[in-house]
Design a protein around this motif. Structure first.
Motif, PDB file in Angstrom:
ATOM      1  N   ALA A 132       0.831  -1.208   0.000  1.00  0.00           N
ATOM      2  CA  ALA A 132       0.000   0.000   0.000  1.00  0.00           C
ATOM      3  C   ALA A 132       0.865   1.256   0.000  1.00  0.00           C
ATOM      4  N   ALA A 133       1.957   1.229   0.754  1.00  0.00           N
ATOM      5  CA  ALA A 133       2.866   2.376   0.783  1.00  0.00           C
ATOM      6  C   ALA A 133       3.472   2.623  -0.597  1.00  0.00           C
ATOM      7  N   ALA A 134       3.879   1.548  -1.285  1.00  0.00           N
ATOM      8  CA  ALA A 134       4.474   1.684  -2.618  1.00  0.00           C
ATOM      9  C   ALA A 134       3.459   2.226  -3.621  1.00  0.00           C
ATOM     10  N   LEU A 135       2.227   1.707  -3.593  1.00  0.00           N
ATOM     11  CA  LEU A 135       1.190   2.178  -4.512  1.00  0.00           C
ATOM     12  C   LEU A 135       0.867   3.646  -4.276  1.00  0.00           C
ATOM     13  N   THR A 136       0.777   4.018  -3.000  1.00  0.00           N
ATOM     14  CA  THR A 136       0.444   5.400  -2.671  1.00  0.00           C
ATOM     15  C   THR A 136       1.562   6.349  -3.092  1.00  0.00           C
ATOM     16  N   ALA A 137       2.804   5.954  -2.851  1.00  0.00           N
ATOM     17  CA  ALA A 137       3.943   6.790  -3.256  1.00  0.00           C
ATOM     18  C   ALA A 137       3.996   6.941  -4.775  1.00  0.00           C
ATOM     19  N   ALA A 138       3.720   5.864  -5.487  1.00  0.00           N
ATOM     20  CA  ALA A 138       3.722   5.931  -6.953  1.00  0.00           C
ATOM     21  C   ALA A 138       2.632   6.864  -7.455  1.00  0.00           C
ATOM     22  N   ASN A 139       1.464   6.816  -6.821  1.00  0.00           N
ATOM     23  CA  ASN A 139       0.379   7.708  -7.226  1.00  0.00           C
ATOM     24  C   ASN A 139       0.704   9.164  -6.901  1.00  0.00           C
ATOM     25  N   PHE A 140       1.421   9.392  -5.790  1.00  0.00           N
ATOM     26  CA  PHE A 140       1.866  10.739  -5.458  1.00  0.00           C
ATOM     27  C   PHE A 140       2.742  11.302  -6.582  1.00  0.00           C
ATOM     28  N   LEU A 141       3.691  10.517  -7.047  1.00  0.00           N
ATOM     29  CA  LEU A 141       4.583  10.968  -8.118  1.00  0.00           C
ATOM     30  C   LEU A 141       3.806  11.239  -9.403  1.00  0.00           C
ATOM     31  N   PHE A 142       2.845  10.363  -9.696  1.00  0.00           N
ATOM     32  CA  PHE A 142       2.011  10.550 -10.884  1.00  0.00           C
ATOM     33  C   PHE A 142       1.241  11.870 -10.788  1.00  0.00           C
ATOM     34  N   GLY A 143       0.620  12.099  -9.635  1.00  0.00           N
ATOM     35  CA  GLY A 143      -0.154  13.322  -9.443  1.00  0.00           C
ATOM     36  C   GLY A 143       0.695  14.570  -9.458  1.00  0.00           C
ATOM     37  N   TYR A 144       1.910  14.473  -8.953  1.00  0.00           N
ATOM     38  CA  TYR A 144       2.809  15.628  -8.919  1.00  0.00           C
ATOM     39  C   TYR A 144       3.038  16.183 -10.321  1.00  0.00           C
ATOM     40  N   PHE A 145       3.073  15.294 -11.301  1.00  0.00           N
ATOM     41  CA  PHE A 145       3.372  15.722 -12.667  1.00  0.00           C
ATOM     42  C   PHE A 145       2.125  16.016 -13.509  1.00  0.00           C
ATOM     43  N   VAL A 146       0.965  15.472 -13.146  1.00  0.00           N
ATOM     44  CA  VAL A 146      -0.198  15.621 -14.039  1.00  0.00           C
ATOM     45  C   VAL A 146      -1.346  16.432 -13.446  1.00  0.00           C
ATOM     46  N   LEU A 147      -1.362  16.655 -12.134  1.00  0.00           N
ATOM     47  CA  LEU A 147      -2.537  17.280 -11.510  1.00  0.00           C
ATOM     48  C   LEU A 147      -2.456  18.800 -11.582  1.00  0.00           C
ATOM     49  N   PRO A 148      -3.387  19.449 -12.280  1.00  0.00           N
ATOM     50  CA  PRO A 148      -3.411  20.918 -12.308  1.00  0.00           C
ATOM     51  C   PRO A 148      -4.191  21.440 -11.100  1.00  0.00           C
ATOM     52  N   GLU A 149      -4.110  22.741 -10.884  1.00  0.00           N
ATOM     53  CA  GLU A 149      -4.923  23.362  -9.844  1.00  0.00           C
ATOM     54  C   GLU A 149      -6.210  23.878 -10.460  1.00  0.00           C
ATOM     55  N   THR A 150      -7.341  23.560  -9.843  1.00  0.00           N
ATOM     56  CA  THR A 150      -8.638  23.971 -10.386  1.00  0.00           C
ATOM     57  C   THR A 150      -9.272  25.110  -9.596  1.00  0.00           C
ATOM     58  N   VAL A 151      -8.711  25.429  -8.430  1.00  0.00           N
ATOM     59  CA  VAL A 151      -9.215  26.560  -7.655  1.00  0.00           C
ATOM     60  C   VAL A 151      -8.529  27.829  -8.157  1.00  0.00           C
ATOM     61  N   THR A 152      -9.290  28.807  -8.581  1.00  0.00           N
ATOM     62  CA  THR A 152      -8.756  30.059  -9.105  1.00  0.00           C
ATOM     63  C   THR A 152      -8.931  31.174  -8.075  1.00  0.00           C
ATOM     64  N   ASP A 153      -8.335  32.308  -8.348  1.00  0.00           N
ATOM     65  CA  ASP A 153      -8.502  33.457  -7.445  1.00  0.00           C
ATOM     66  C   ASP A 153      -9.967  33.855  -7.328  1.00  0.00           C
ATOM     67  N   LYS A 154     -10.724  33.609  -8.385  1.00  0.00           N
ATOM     68  CA  LYS A 154     -12.147  33.951  -8.372  1.00  0.00           C
ATOM     69  C   LYS A 154     -12.942  33.048  -7.437  1.00  0.00           C
ATOM     70  N   THR A 155     -12.562  31.773  -7.361  1.00  0.00           N
ATOM     71  CA  THR A 155     -13.324  30.819  -6.541  1.00  0.00           C
ATOM     72  C   THR A 155     -12.669  30.530  -5.196  1.00  0.00           C
ATOM     73  N   ARG A 156     -11.464  31.051  -4.961  1.00  0.00           N
ATOM     74  CA  ARG A 156     -10.757  30.799  -3.698  1.00  0.00           C
ATOM     75  C   ARG A 156     -11.510  31.449  -2.539  1.00  0.00           C
ATOM     76  N   ARG A 157     -11.627  30.729  -1.435  1.00  0.00           N
ATOM     77  CA  ARG A 157     -12.368  31.235  -0.280  1.00  0.00           C
ATOM     78  C   ARG A 157     -11.476  31.211   0.959  1.00  0.00           C
ATOM     79  N   PRO A 158     -11.491  32.258   1.783  1.00  0.00           N
ATOM     80  CA  PRO A 158     -10.651  32.277   2.992  1.00  0.00           C
ATOM     81  C   PRO A 158     -10.971  31.088   3.904  1.00  0.00           C
ATOM     82  N   PHE A 159      -9.917  30.566   4.535  1.00  0.00           N
ATOM     83  CA  PHE A 159     -10.093  29.447   5.467  1.00  0.00           C
ATOM     84  C   PHE A 159     -10.559  29.976   6.811  1.00  0.00           C
ATOM     85  N   GLU A 160     -11.609  29.380   7.346  1.00  0.00           N
ATOM     86  CA  GLU A 160     -12.141  29.771   8.655  1.00  0.00           C
ATOM     87  C   GLU A 160     -12.287  28.528   9.517  1.00  0.00           C
ATOM     88  N   TRP A 161     -11.664  28.572  10.706  1.00  0.00           N
ATOM     89  CA  TRP A 161     -11.755  27.410  11.594  1.00  0.00           C
ATOM     90  C   TRP A 161     -13.201  27.123  11.997  1.00  0.00           C
TER      91      TRP A 161
END
Length: 404
Positions: free
Chosen positions: A167-196
């Motif tokens: 499970a650790a190996a699969l998760t680490a491999a998916n992390f590397l895959f995501g690091y290179f292919v995952l874009p950010e979909t939250v924009t300045d227009k849709t970003r919302r301040p974090f509130e506890w």
């Protein structure tokens, strides 16, 4: 739709589901090895570890959802995967129950990324395709549900710690895959301040419930989830008591259900949504589920039950359609928060359903029971499904969510 990014998100969801089933076959042996105690003590500690895992998902799903609304889906998903890989390594080398508990705490927190994955799908999906894309997430979860125990059982032959390393190996491999292919979909227009105040289950529910029409729909989702979780809660006990199925037969039937669910979510749902629309899909899907649960609760032939299993899986169209309806009522900068609330509701179901359904099963199968009815939990689930349908019907008549 960025196909590689979607593939990464679906793999992440599948790994979340696999992570639960992957380690189940070895937990009794691992706990006995760590504790030096018998199977009874191992079962007790196994229940504690499962409860801790579900509780962490309940508490932290809104937090991760809110963090993703503020900092983006990409960092939340990637950091969670990195911590998850570390967690599996920790579980693999743990020599005390304290470390195993810490491992389940970290595992429950990082597995709460289901809400962020759903928010990512909401970000990239046009309104008319949200239901079918939420269906892809459900299909990935179903695939993980099937593959997890199978792979875990095979790896268990190498020792009780082997599945954790895998499970650790699969998760680490998916992390590397995501690091290179995952874009950010939250924009300045849709970003919302974090509130506890909004990053906990109570606060997040309070804010989300203020959106018109969402409170009754969350009630529908709550009762639907508890009802639907009757399958993992009592299926093994029910089929063993009612049909004398062997562990192998039980595993095969669960595989049939999981594969059928994955096919429904990946293929069938888009056709149903296109034909009936999201609102009618939920309406008739809840009724369909109630009917299927009644048949399962009363059936007396094991082969007939096996034939009913893929038909029952068709009822899984409800969840993604309902998610799409609710997603359409939330603003773009609240998608993570909404999915976090839904993930918390799902976690409550994971805690409540096993406790309630197993007690009902025990009551109607115990020695001296006034009525031997192993299918009683499924009949209770049918009643809860009817409650969901009644709430939903009322919400259709009163779409603003005001009191009727």
């Amino acid at each position: 739709m960025p196909s590689k990014a979607v593939t990464f998100v679906l793999i992440t969801v599948m790994l979340d589901a696999m992570g639960i089933g992957l380690i189940l076959p070895v937990m009794p042996d691992l706990i006995q090895e760590v504790r030096g105690a018998g199977i009874g003590s191992a079962a007790l500690w196994g229940g504690i570890l499962s409860a801790v895992f579900a509780a962490m998902q309940f508490l932290f799903a809104p937090t991760l959802g809110n963090l993703s609304d503020r900092f983006g889906r990409r960092p939340v998903l990637l950091i969670s995967l990195a911590v998850m890989a570390f967690d599996y390594v920790l579980m693999a080398v743990a020599g005390t129950m304290t470390l195993l508990i810490i491992g389940r705490i970290l595992g429950g927190i990082t597995a709460a990324t289901h809400s962020t994955a759903a928010a990512f799908m909401a970000d990239i999906s046009p309104r008319e395709k949200k239901a079918q894309n939420f269906g892809l997430i459900s299909a990935a979860f179903g695939a993980g549900f099937v593959l997890g125990p199978v792979i875990g059982g095979l790896l268990a032959q190498l020792g009780p710690r082997a599945p954790f390393w895998a499970a650790a190996a699969l998760t680490a491999a998916n992390f590397l895959f995501g690091y290179f292919v995952l874009p950010e979909t939250v924009t300045d227009k849709t970003r919302r301040p974090f509130e506890w105040a909004r990053a906990n289950p109570v606060g997040a529910f309070d804010y989300i419930s203020r959106l018109p029409g969402l409170t009754p729909l969350m009630g529908v989702y709550f009762f639907y989830q508890i009802s639907n979780m009757v399958y993992p809660a009592v299926w093994a006990y029910y089929t063993a008591a009612n049909f004398d199925w062997s562990p192998g037969m039980i595993a095969a039937s669960l595989a049939v259900y999981g594969i059928s669910t994955a096919l429904v979510q990946a293929v069938l749902i888009r056709r149903i949504i296109n034909r009936f629309g999201e609102l009618k899909t939920v309406y008739f899907g809840l009724l369909y589920n109630a009917f299927a649960l009644t048949l399962i609760g009363l059936v007396t032939n094991g082969w007939l039950l096996l034939a009913l299993t893929p038909l029952a899986a068709v009822g899984g169209v409800v969840a993604p359609a309902l998610q799409a309806v609710m997603s359409g009522k939330a603003d773009d900068n609240q998608q993570g928060e909404l999915q976090g609330v839904l993930a918390s509701i799902n976690s409550i179901g994971m805690i409540v359903a096993p406790l309630v359904m197993t007690q009902i099963f025990w009551f109607f199968t115990r020695k001296g029971a006034w009525l031997f009815l192993p299918g009683a939990p499924f009949l209770l689930a049918m009643l809860l499904m009817v409650v969901s349908w009644m709430i939903y019907s009322s919400s259709l008549r009163n779409p603003t969510g005001a009191a009727t």
